[in-house]
Design a protein around this motif. Sequence first.
Motif, PDB file in Angstrom:
ATOM      1  N   LEU A 188     -70.686 -88.249 -33.509  1.00  0.00           N
ATOM      2  CA  LEU A 188     -69.385 -88.908 -33.319  1.00  0.00           C
ATOM      3  C   LEU A 188     -69.364 -89.791 -32.074  1.00  0.00           C
ATOM      4  O   LEU A 188     -68.423 -90.573 -31.879  1.00  0.00           O
ATOM      5  CB  LEU A 188     -68.282 -87.858 -33.219  1.00  0.00           C
ATOM      6  CG  LEU A 188     -67.927 -87.127 -34.521  1.00  0.00           C
ATOM      7  CD1 LEU A 188     -66.980 -85.967 -34.233  1.00  0.00           C
ATOM      8  CD2 LEU A 188     -67.296 -88.091 -35.525  1.00  0.00           C
ATOM      9  N   GLY A 189     -70.383 -89.659 -31.227  1.00  0.00           N
ATOM     10  CA  GLY A 189     -70.483 -90.501 -30.039  1.00  0.00           C
ATOM     11  C   GLY A 189     -70.264 -89.799 -28.722  1.00  0.00           C
ATOM     12  O   GLY A 189     -70.252 -90.449 -27.664  1.00  0.00           O
ATOM     13  N   HIS A 190     -70.100 -88.481 -28.727  1.00  0.00           N
ATOM     14  CA  HIS A 190     -69.915 -87.750 -27.475  1.00  0.00           C
ATOM     15  C   HIS A 190     -71.221 -87.734 -26.696  1.00  0.00           C
ATOM     16  O   HIS A 190     -72.296 -87.524 -27.274  1.00  0.00           O
ATOM     17  CB  HIS A 190     -69.445 -86.329 -27.763  1.00  0.00           C
ATOM     18  CG  HIS A 190     -68.084 -86.280 -28.392  1.00  0.00           C
ATOM     19  ND1 HIS A 190     -66.921 -86.327 -27.671  1.00  0.00           N
ATOM     20  CD2 HIS A 190     -67.714 -86.233 -29.706  1.00  0.00           C
ATOM     21  CE1 HIS A 190     -65.886 -86.280 -28.499  1.00  0.00           C
ATOM     22  NE2 HIS A 190     -66.341 -86.227 -29.740  1.00  0.00           N
ATOM     23  N   ALA A 191     -71.137 -87.955 -25.384  1.00  0.00           N
ATOM     24  CA  ALA A 191     -72.342 -88.043 -24.561  1.00  0.00           C
ATOM     25  C   ALA A 191     -73.060 -86.705 -24.469  1.00  0.00           C
ATOM     26  O   ALA A 191     -74.290 -86.654 -24.390  1.00  0.00           O
ATOM     27  CB  ALA A 191     -71.973 -88.539 -23.162  1.00  0.00           C
ATOM     28  N   VAL A 274     -56.254 -82.310 -28.861  1.00  0.00           N
ATOM     29  CA  VAL A 274     -57.406 -82.050 -29.741  1.00  0.00           C
ATOM     30  C   VAL A 274     -57.079 -82.641 -31.107  1.00  0.00           C
ATOM     31  O   VAL A 274     -56.083 -82.282 -31.724  1.00  0.00           O
ATOM     32  CB  VAL A 274     -57.673 -80.531 -29.858  1.00  0.00           C
ATOM     33  CG1 VAL A 274     -58.820 -80.256 -30.828  1.00  0.00           C
ATOM     34  CG2 VAL A 274     -57.983 -79.919 -28.495  1.00  0.00           C
ATOM     35  N   PRO A 275     -57.891 -83.602 -31.585  1.00  0.00           N
ATOM     36  CA  PRO A 275     -59.191 -84.052 -31.053  1.00  0.00           C
ATOM     37  C   PRO A 275     -59.131 -85.329 -30.227  1.00  0.00           C
ATOM     38  O   PRO A 275     -60.182 -85.868 -29.881  1.00  0.00           O
ATOM     39  CB  PRO A 275     -59.969 -84.302 -32.339  1.00  0.00           C
ATOM     40  CG  PRO A 275     -58.940 -84.894 -33.261  1.00  0.00           C
ATOM     41  CD  PRO A 275     -57.652 -84.146 -32.949  1.00  0.00           C
ATOM     42  N   GLU A 276     -57.935 -85.869 -29.957  1.00  0.00           N
ATOM     43  CA  GLU A 276     -57.854 -87.167 -29.303  1.00  0.00           C
ATOM     44  C   GLU A 276     -58.569 -87.201 -27.951  1.00  0.00           C
ATOM     45  O   GLU A 276     -59.233 -88.200 -27.616  1.00  0.00           O
ATOM     46  CB  GLU A 276     -56.384 -87.571 -29.125  1.00  0.00           C
ATOM     47  CG  GLU A 276     -55.668 -87.888 -30.429  1.00  0.00           C
ATOM     48  CD  GLU A 276     -55.128 -86.645 -31.114  1.00  0.00           C
ATOM     49  OE1 GLU A 276     -54.486 -86.791 -32.170  1.00  0.00           O
ATOM     50  OE2 GLU A 276     -55.343 -85.521 -30.595  1.00  0.00           O
ATOM     51  N   ASP A 277     -58.426 -86.114 -27.166  1.00  0.00           N
ATOM     52  CA  ASP A 277     -59.081 -86.054 -25.860  1.00  0.00           C
ATOM     53  C   ASP A 277     -60.363 -85.218 -25.889  1.00  0.00           C
ATOM     54  O   ASP A 277     -61.350 -85.568 -25.238  1.00  0.00           O
ATOM     55  CB  ASP A 277     -58.125 -85.459 -24.809  1.00  0.00           C
ATOM     56  CG  ASP A 277     -56.866 -86.296 -24.635  1.00  0.00           C
ATOM     57  OD1 ASP A 277     -56.978 -87.532 -24.678  1.00  0.00           O
ATOM     58  OD2 ASP A 277     -55.784 -85.707 -24.474  1.00  0.00           O
ATOM     59  N   ILE A 278     -60.306 -84.102 -26.589  1.00  0.00           N
ATOM     60  CA  ILE A 278     -61.459 -83.192 -26.660  1.00  0.00           C
ATOM     61  C   ILE A 278     -61.626 -82.724 -28.095  1.00  0.00           C
ATOM     62  O   ILE A 278     -60.662 -82.268 -28.732  1.00  0.00           O
ATOM     63  CB  ILE A 278     -61.272 -81.956 -25.744  1.00  0.00           C
ATOM     64  CG1 ILE A 278     -61.135 -82.399 -24.279  1.00  0.00           C
ATOM     65  CG2 ILE A 278     -62.450 -80.993 -25.892  1.00  0.00           C
ATOM     66  CD1 ILE A 278     -60.946 -81.233 -23.307  1.00  0.00           C
ATOM     67  N   SER A 279     -62.842 -82.836 -28.615  1.00  0.00           N
ATOM     68  CA  SER A 279     -63.170 -82.320 -29.950  1.00  0.00           C
ATOM     69  C   SER A 279     -63.685 -80.891 -29.828  1.00  0.00           C
ATOM     70  O   SER A 279     -64.392 -80.561 -28.864  1.00  0.00           O
ATOM     71  CB  SER A 279     -64.231 -83.194 -30.624  1.00  0.00           C
ATOM     72  OG  SER A 279     -63.696 -84.444 -30.991  1.00  0.00           O
ATOM     73  N   VAL A 280     -63.353 -80.059 -30.817  1.00  0.00           N
ATOM     74  CA  VAL A 280     -63.761 -78.656 -30.794  1.00  0.00           C
ATOM     75  C   VAL A 280     -64.324 -78.261 -32.159  1.00  0.00           C
ATOM     76  O   VAL A 280     -63.714 -78.546 -33.202  1.00  0.00           O
ATOM     77  CB  VAL A 280     -62.583 -77.727 -30.434  1.00  0.00           C
ATOM     78  CG1 VAL A 280     -63.028 -76.259 -30.473  1.00  0.00           C
ATOM     79  CG2 VAL A 280     -62.013 -78.076 -29.061  1.00  0.00           C
ATOM     80  N   PRO A 344     -65.087 -89.748 -29.210  1.00  0.00           N
ATOM     81  CA  PRO A 344     -64.490 -89.612 -27.872  1.00  0.00           C
ATOM     82  C   PRO A 344     -63.542 -90.763 -27.569  1.00  0.00           C
ATOM     83  O   PRO A 344     -63.615 -91.825 -28.194  1.00  0.00           O
ATOM     84  CB  PRO A 344     -65.716 -89.630 -26.953  1.00  0.00           C
ATOM     85  CG  PRO A 344     -66.747 -90.394 -27.703  1.00  0.00           C
ATOM     86  CD  PRO A 344     -66.523 -90.048 -29.137  1.00  0.00           C
ATOM     87  N   PRO A 345     -62.641 -90.569 -26.599  1.00  0.00           N
ATOM     88  CA  PRO A 345     -61.664 -91.635 -26.274  1.00  0.00           C
ATOM     89  C   PRO A 345     -62.323 -92.966 -25.938  1.00  0.00           C
ATOM     90  O   PRO A 345     -61.795 -94.034 -26.279  1.00  0.00           O
ATOM     91  CB  PRO A 345     -60.921 -91.056 -25.062  1.00  0.00           C
ATOM     92  CG  PRO A 345     -61.080 -89.570 -25.185  1.00  0.00           C
ATOM     93  CD  PRO A 345     -62.421 -89.359 -25.798  1.00  0.00           C
ATOM     94  N   SER A 346     -63.485 -92.926 -25.314  1.00  0.00           N
ATOM     95  CA  SER A 346     -64.148 -94.171 -24.898  1.00  0.00           C
ATOM     96  C   SER A 346     -64.545 -95.037 -26.078  1.00  0.00           C
ATOM     97  O   SER A 346     -64.690 -96.264 -25.921  1.00  0.00           O
ATOM     98  CB  SER A 346     -65.387 -93.849 -24.064  1.00  0.00           C
ATOM     99  OG  SER A 346     -66.325 -93.098 -24.823  1.00  0.00           O
ATOM    100  N   LEU A 347     -64.732 -94.452 -27.246  1.00  0.00           N
ATOM    101  CA  LEU A 347     -65.133 -95.224 -28.424  1.00  0.00           C
ATOM    102  C   LEU A 347     -63.955 -95.620 -29.293  1.00  0.00           C
ATOM    103  O   LEU A 347     -64.108 -96.337 -30.268  1.00  0.00           O
ATOM    104  CB  LEU A 347     -66.127 -94.406 -29.273  1.00  0.00           C
ATOM    105  CG  LEU A 347     -67.471 -94.085 -28.624  1.00  0.00           C
ATOM    106  CD1 LEU A 347     -68.393 -93.372 -29.610  1.00  0.00           C
ATOM    107  CD2 LEU A 347     -68.140 -95.365 -28.101  1.00  0.00           C
TER     108      LEU A 347
END
Length: 349
Positions: A188-191, A274-280, A344-347
Amino acid sequence: MAREAERGTDSPLPRSADVAQLAGVSRKTVSRVLNNEPYVSDEARRRVLDAAEALGYRLNHAARALASGRTRSIGVVALGTAGYGTASLLVHIEQAVRDAGYALRVVNTPDGGPESIAGALESLLEQGVDGVIVSEPFVKGEVSVRVNVPVLFIGAPPAPAFTASRTLSVSVGAHELARAATEHLLDLGHATVHHLSGPRRWYATTDRIEGWRAALAARGAHEPPLLNGDWSAASGYAAGRALASDRTVTAVFAAGDEMAIGLIHALREAGRRVPEDISVVGFDGNPVFAYVSPPLTTARQPFEAAAAEGIRLLVHAIEQPDSEPAPASDPPVELVVRGSTAPPPSLRG
């Protein structure tokens, strides 16, 4: 069936000969079908089963035990908990054992420690079981006991100092599931992905940590410090409170669904969406969590497949101890993607 059978309350109990006559087959064929043996056509098998049901015929297990020297029973050592994973595995074990024509005898342990497991095994052996299943999710430390029947371990390797006529094991694929959960978040693009683990003395915890680490290493992602939980929603809540203030955290893989739910609750209380800021992502596949908000993405454990495969191996070891069964198949890897994960929010700008 074209023929019907009627039996009054004063009629004698049906015999295998009665089943053979109604089904139009030999008594040997009836024996093969009811003992789940091969070399019987599907049509003959259907006729025998239909006839047995129509007559109310049941195998005389006591007579078979006297003749064979076996009790047609399998014992299972299980952790005394109502947790979803442990309980679900036990349900599927019972079904697979019953389908194989055996009875199941269960002994729960209070803490899963080596002494408790050894005591549970002794209790089952005193009952004369033909085989034993250890479905304890953790067996770290020596279990000093000698077992004279085949033993199947589900989800964990054979315990040290454990002597048995034969030891078998089947995997629930926890390493592969944990890796798939982590890869989903990376895709999903999370670092990187943080991990909330279970208790460190559980084999289940070790497998999930190793799968998480393997996924991060394969992508060259940074490995964050581990967070430790105890499978409870409360421990997930505590971890969520610890993570909520760190704005660099965008993805968390929790080693259990209940911990994931507690984590989400704490994050939302702290204003993290969740999930806008943090995905779980959770782990187990508890169907209840499809109906929380947001619906939980989870790695679904293959309890039914593991139980069926394990009982196949164990029954073969009991009934054909001098031959090797077909190799165990790899458990399926299933990730159920729902609403708790997103880029993630950055994407997303």
